[in-house]
Structure formats: structure tokens, C-alpha cells
Scaffold this motif. Structure first.
Motif, PDB file in Angstrom:
ATOM      1  N   ASN A 123      -1.172   2.744   5.531  1.00 40.93           N
ATOM      2  CA  ASN A 123       0.050   2.808   4.721  1.00 40.93           C
ATOM      3  C   ASN A 123      -0.136   3.443   3.344  1.00 40.93           C
ATOM      4  O   ASN A 123       0.844   3.635   2.625  1.00 40.93           O
ATOM      5  CB  ASN A 123       0.682   1.420   4.581  1.00 40.93           C
ATOM      6  CG  ASN A 123      -0.106   0.481   3.681  1.00 40.93           C
ATOM      7  OD1 ASN A 123      -1.279   0.714   3.380  1.00 40.93           O
ATOM      8  ND2 ASN A 123       0.530  -0.597   3.262  1.00 40.93           N
ATOM      9  N   ASN A 124      -1.368   3.770   2.976  1.00 43.49           N
ATOM     10  CA  ASN A 124      -1.597   4.445   1.696  1.00 43.49           C
ATOM     11  C   ASN A 124      -2.265   5.799   1.895  1.00 43.49           C
ATOM     12  O   ASN A 124      -2.857   6.358   0.966  1.00 43.49           O
ATOM     13  CB  ASN A 124      -2.461   3.566   0.777  1.00 43.49           C
ATOM     14  CG  ASN A 124      -2.386   3.970  -0.677  1.00 43.49           C
ATOM     15  OD1 ASN A 124      -1.308   4.248  -1.203  1.00 43.49           O
ATOM     16  ND2 ASN A 124      -3.525   4.018  -1.353  1.00 43.49           N
ATOM     17  N   SER A 125      -2.149   6.347   3.104  1.00 46.29           N
ATOM     18  CA  SER A 125      -2.860   7.588   3.424  1.00 46.29           C
ATOM     19  C   SER A 125      -2.368   8.782   2.618  1.00 46.29           C
ATOM     20  O   SER A 125      -3.096   9.755   2.443  1.00 46.29           O
ATOM     21  CB  SER A 125      -2.755   7.897   4.918  1.00 46.29           C
ATOM     22  OG  SER A 125      -1.397   8.045   5.308  1.00 46.29           O
ATOM     23  N   SER A 127      -1.751   8.826  -0.548  1.00 49.28           N
ATOM     24  CA  SER A 127      -2.311   8.827  -1.899  1.00 49.28           C
ATOM     25  C   SER A 127      -3.460   7.831  -2.003  1.00 49.28           C
ATOM     26  O   SER A 127      -3.365   6.836  -2.729  1.00 49.28           O
ATOM     27  CB  SER A 127      -1.237   8.491  -2.930  1.00 49.28           C
ATOM     28  OG  SER A 127      -0.616   7.242  -2.608  1.00 49.28           O
ATOM     29  N   PRO A 128      -4.540   8.043  -1.242  1.00 52.04           N
ATOM     30  CA  PRO A 128      -5.655   7.091  -1.256  1.00 52.04           C
ATOM     31  C   PRO A 128      -6.249   6.938  -2.647  1.00 52.04           C
ATOM     32  O   PRO A 128      -6.305   7.894  -3.417  1.00 52.04           O
ATOM     33  CB  PRO A 128      -6.657   7.703  -0.274  1.00 52.04           C
ATOM     34  CG  PRO A 128      -6.289   9.141  -0.169  1.00 52.04           C
ATOM     35  CD  PRO A 128      -4.814   9.205  -0.373  1.00 52.04           C
ATOM     36  N   ASN A 129      -6.672   5.715  -2.964  1.00 53.18           N
ATOM     37  CA  ASN A 129      -7.238   5.444  -4.279  1.00 53.18           C
ATOM     38  C   ASN A 129      -8.350   4.415  -4.164  1.00 53.18           C
ATOM     39  O   ASN A 129      -8.647   3.916  -3.079  1.00 53.18           O
ATOM     40  CB  ASN A 129      -6.152   4.977  -5.249  1.00 53.18           C
ATOM     41  CG  ASN A 129      -5.432   3.736  -4.753  1.00 53.18           C
ATOM     42  OD1 ASN A 129      -6.053   2.730  -4.401  1.00 53.18           O
ATOM     43  ND2 ASN A 129      -4.098   3.804  -4.680  1.00 53.18           N
ATOM     44  N   ASN A 131      -8.508   1.399  -5.222  1.00 55.09           N
ATOM     45  CA  ASN A 131      -8.096   0.018  -5.047  1.00 55.09           C
ATOM     46  C   ASN A 131      -7.865  -0.291  -3.574  1.00 55.09           C
ATOM     47  O   ASN A 131      -8.484  -1.182  -2.996  1.00 55.09           O
ATOM     48  CB  ASN A 131      -6.823  -0.272  -5.840  1.00 55.09           C
ATOM     49  CG  ASN A 131      -7.037  -0.194  -7.335  1.00 55.09           C
ATOM     50  OD1 ASN A 131      -8.117  -0.504  -7.836  1.00 55.09           O
ATOM     51  ND2 ASN A 131      -6.017   0.220  -8.059  1.00 55.09           N
ATOM     52  N   TYR A 132      -6.965   0.473  -2.960  1.00 53.75           N
ATOM     53  CA  TYR A 132      -6.565   0.242  -1.570  1.00 53.75           C
ATOM     54  C   TYR A 132      -7.239   1.191  -0.578  1.00 53.75           C
ATOM     55  O   TYR A 132      -7.109   0.987   0.624  1.00 53.75           O
ATOM     56  CB  TYR A 132      -5.049   0.408  -1.434  1.00 53.75           C
ATOM     57  CG  TYR A 132      -4.222  -0.619  -2.152  1.00 53.75           C
ATOM     58  CD1 TYR A 132      -3.806  -1.775  -1.506  1.00 53.75           C
ATOM     59  CD2 TYR A 132      -3.831  -0.438  -3.470  1.00 53.75           C
ATOM     60  CE1 TYR A 132      -3.028  -2.730  -2.149  1.00 53.75           C
ATOM     61  CE2 TYR A 132      -3.053  -1.377  -4.133  1.00 53.75           C
ATOM     62  CZ  TYR A 132      -2.658  -2.522  -3.464  1.00 53.75           C
ATOM     63  OH  TYR A 132      -1.888  -3.458  -4.115  1.00 53.75           O
ATOM     64  N   TRP A 134      -7.272   4.027   1.871  1.00 59.69           N
ATOM     65  CA  TRP A 134      -6.166   4.610   2.635  1.00 59.69           C
ATOM     66  C   TRP A 134      -5.157   3.532   3.035  1.00 59.69           C
ATOM     67  O   TRP A 134      -4.126   3.847   3.584  1.00 59.69           O
ATOM     68  CB  TRP A 134      -6.717   5.345   3.858  1.00 59.69           C
ATOM     69  CG  TRP A 134      -7.255   6.706   3.524  1.00 59.69           C
ATOM     70  CD1 TRP A 134      -6.671   7.917   3.797  1.00 59.69           C
ATOM     71  CD2 TRP A 134      -8.472   7.015   2.824  1.00 59.69           C
ATOM     72  NE1 TRP A 134      -7.443   8.941   3.315  1.00 59.69           N
ATOM     73  CE2 TRP A 134      -8.553   8.424   2.710  1.00 59.69           C
ATOM     74  CE3 TRP A 134      -9.499   6.258   2.278  1.00 59.69           C
ATOM     75  CZ2 TRP A 134      -9.622   9.067   2.086  1.00 59.69           C
ATOM     76  CZ3 TRP A 134     -10.563   6.894   1.649  1.00 59.69           C
ATOM     77  CH2 TRP A 134     -10.615   8.277   1.556  1.00 59.69           C
ATOM     78  N   GLY A 135      -5.475   2.272   2.754  1.00 59.48           N
ATOM     79  CA  GLY A 135      -4.495   1.213   2.902  1.00 59.48           C
ATOM     80  C   GLY A 135      -4.685   0.314   4.106  1.00 59.48           C
ATOM     81  O   GLY A 135      -5.781   0.199   4.675  1.00 59.48           O
TER      82      GLY A 135
END
Length: 213
Positions: A123-125, A127-129, A131-132, A134-135
Motif C-alpha cells: 500500500n505504500n509502493s 512512495s516507499p520510505n 518508515n513503512y 513499500w508498506g
């Protein structure tokens, strides 16, 4: 050792560590480059403060994926019953289970392809960062994710069914390939009739394989 295991086809899932929230607090071997480092979120999907953060020493994003690691329901070896615990070590087996489920459904894929499918559909693919990562994984999407250019219908093969799929897309408002890039058979950044012709030549006339003309 984790990367050696990866080179032999094993997909290692390792806790990212419980030393957050500062950057660069991940543990080894979560910093290995071919594994899934596992961060922790709560039941609402928010990162928990103790979950270690990336980046790695050489500036790679970590973790790759996250799962519930706060008040996770689990078996207790001490009481021989069930309870709740917190830590990235409790997020890790959840993500390992995701790997096992996807791999059992897509047994022709290798470890790096399973890793890619889970990361690119999380769910964060977008804008991977650090913290998460790719989510949180989405197994339904990962199951549909294709890794072979030309495999428009995501069945891990390139054949007449893929030609029909692209024809339906172009002329009958059919479904899109997932991801879109696998339908771009000639790799000119668009999907059009040229891709259908290219695929026909490859399948029936011994033409060059996708993206190699």
C-alpha cells in the motif's frame, strides 16, 4: 549469510529491529539487499515508535514491508496459551506467511520475483520510505502481478491468450495488464497494435522475444 541464502533461492524475512524511531536504527541482517526486512505497524496500519528505521549504511530504503507488530495475537511458550506481544519479531512471521501463501499459489516464480510482487503491490509502493518501506502487502494484488513482459494475462506464460488479452484491451475496452508495463511488448512505453503484432511474430513466426528487438 542472508544474501547467500537469497542467492540460493531462499526468501529471507528478518525483523527490522525495535530501536526506532530514529533513522538508521535497523539491525543486521535486516540490512541485507535481497531479503524482506520487516517493520511493525499497529492494528490501524500506523507505524509504531519502536520499529527500527532505515536507511542502510549505503542509503537503501528499509524496511521492505510492514505488518502488525503491536499487540499481535500469538502463542506463548511460557504459558502454553495465547496472548499479545509487540515487536518487529512478531511482524516478521506474518510477512513470512504472506510469502509462503503467494509462493504456493505462484510456484513458478523465484524468490526475487515473489519479493518484487509483494513490494510493488503493497500500500505504500508509490512512495516507499524508511518508515513503512513499500508498506502493508496486498496478497490479492500480488497474486495478479505479472513479472514477464508479454504475459498480459498474468498466467506466467506467453501464448495466444496474451494476444487475445491485448486485443480485448485495445479494441473492446478490456482489462489492463497488471502492471501495465508487461503489455508493452516492444518496450516503446505505449501499448498499441504494434505490441500485438510483435507478440504474434514472437509466438508464431519465431520473432524476437519481448523487449529484445
Amino acid at each position: 549469510a542472508a544474501d547467500v541464502a537469497a542467492s540460493k533461492g531462499i526468501l529471507v524475512c528478518n525483523a527490522n529491529g525495535n530501536s526506532g524511531p530514529l533513522p538508521g536504527t535497523l539491525i543486521t541482517p535486516a540490512d541485507a539487499d535481497s531479503i524482506i526486512a520487516c517493520g511493525a505497524v499497529d492494528s490501524l496500519g500506523a507505524i509504531v515508535s519502536f520499529s527500527s528505521r532505515g536507511p542502510t549504511f549505503d542509503s537503501r530504503i528499509k524496511p521492505e514491508l510492514v505488518a502488525q507488530g503491536s499487540r499481535t495475537y500469538l502463542a506463548s511458550a511460557f504459558t502454553l496459551s495465547y496472548g499479545r506481544g509487540s515487536g518487529t519479531s512478531f511482524a516478521t512471521p506474518l510477512l513470512g506467511g504472506c510469502v509462503a501463501l503467494l509462493w504456493s499459489a505462484r510456484p513458478t516464480l523465484n524468490n526475487m520475483q515473489i519479493r518484487e510482487a509483494l513490494m510493488e503491490t503493497a500500500n505504500n509502493s508509490g512512495s516507499p520510505n524508511n518508515n513503512y518501506g513499500w508498506g502493508i502487502p496486498n496478497l490479492a494484488l500480488a497474486l495478479k502481478y505479472s513479472l514477464i513482459t508479454g504475459d498480459a494475462n498474468s498466467d506466467d506464460k506467453i501464448n495466444l491468450a496474451d494476444i487475445i488479452f491485448l486485443v480485448n484491451l485495445l479494441f473492446k475496452d478490456g482489462a489492463d495488464p497488471f502492471p501495465l508495463k508487461v503489455g508493452d511488448v516492444n518496450c516503446d512505453t505505449v501499448i498499441n497494435l504494434l505490441d500485438v503484432i510483435y507478440l504474434v511474430n514472437f509466438i508464431f513466426k519465431g520473432g524476437p522475444p519481448p523487449c529484445s528487438a
